[in-house]
Design a protein around this motif. Structure first.
Motif: not given
Lengths: 216, 216
Positions: A38, A43-44, A49
């Motif tokens: 995370f 991933f972000r 994100f």
């Protein structure tokens, strides 16, 4: 030339990759299992994100797993769960072949992910994936049952496990139903950069039962 | 001051430490699981196979596990199997406390191993082990059921797993019955010198269910 067939999952030390019920799928155990991912920049970014997050070897591993993947294959259970959970821009950005009995037109998502529904088994799905992957690799995305079907059929070339220092106690086991008499493994590498251990194995068809003897 | 309580086992990638039946205990799967140890100089010396064998990091790990151990604790199943298999000079060379309902006088073997039979449970066996270990460590030798009893009771400080690139498919699972809500793990180190991955974890009592959130 098509690339390798591989899978890459996070597994608890006691061998689980998911909780038993779909209701708990994003619950605390699953979150803790994937907690190493995370904070990663890759991933972000991939989930939109924002362009922040941790770089370093774990991030490189996550990014490399994504970039090598030309096409993904998944089972019906994973698709059904994901269909509820993925953002509109599903995080694959490649064709995805779903092994299912459901007849359904291709489902195109923004961002380059298109789900194709294959009704004639794992080998047919893999054939279609090979024809699409170009020279990139084919990822068996999951779930555990689908992974084991490909493993038992001798169709997996290699796989990576992010082994978490975590006990589930119950759930979906990665290797449930594996035919140990047919699958031989060879450790390719083991890397430790954070609290998870990244293990990569090559899978081979076992020719015969090997026996090891102590020579005295 | 007594040392740490630990266990150290070889585990297949799918989580097994022994075959299901005692008849297969020294069969090909078990042999392959422990194959990394058989060529080691320490292993061969300890079983009186002669003063030859491989040195190096794997050998150092096997020797260190032995040398840190002031006393061992084992369950009835492991003792019963071992009683048939161990050479006359059993390979412990320390006191061994066996958790069992069987009442029996201490059984002294040449070479410094004496088996003591404890009839009042795992905590009593550990108390006796602590009183005997001096400043050395206490090894929960096995089998899997006994290890999990000590783990669930919060009595294990740390453990090592030699993870083999091997699938069992069936057998005795190391973590069968573990109470995941009570045991928290912390990876201490991961070492790779040969085909097995040596993983060392510290075990803690879990205070409460942790939840991990993705911050967006």
């Amino acid at each position: 030339m098509a690339g390798k067939v591989f899978f890459s999952v996070s597994m608890s030390l006691d061998g689980f990759v998911a909780p038993e019920s779909l209701e708990e799928l994003m619950g605390p155990q699953w979150m803790e299992l994937h907690a190493w991912m995370f904070p990663l920049r890759f991933f972000r970014e991939n989930l939109k994100f924002g362009e922040s997050g941790e770089e370093g070897p774990d991030n490189d591993i996550a990014r490399e797993t994504f970039e090598r993947t030309g096409v993904s294959v998944m089972g019906k259970r994973m698709f059904d769960a994901g269909e509820q959970m993925w953002p509109e821009e599903a995080p694959f950005h490649t064709p995805v072949f779903v092994v299912t009995h459901e007849k359904r037109d291709p489902w195109e998502r923004p961002g380059g992910t298109t789900f194709h529904f294959v009704n004639d088994g794992i080998e047919a799905a893999l054939d279609q994936a090979r024809a699409t992957a170009g020279d990139r690799d084919i990822r068996i995305a999951g779930g555990g049952v689908t992974i084991v079907q490909y493993l038992n059929a001798g169709l997996v070339d290699e796989f990576s496990i992010a082994l978490s220092p975590l006990l589930f106690g119950a759930g979906v086991r990665l290797f449930e139903g594996v035919d140990a008499s047919r699958v031989a493994l060879e450790l390719v590498r083991s890397e430790q950069w954070s609290r998870v251990t990244h293990l990569t194995y090559a899978a081979h068809r076992k020719a015969r039962r090997r026996s090891t003897r102590i020579s005295v």
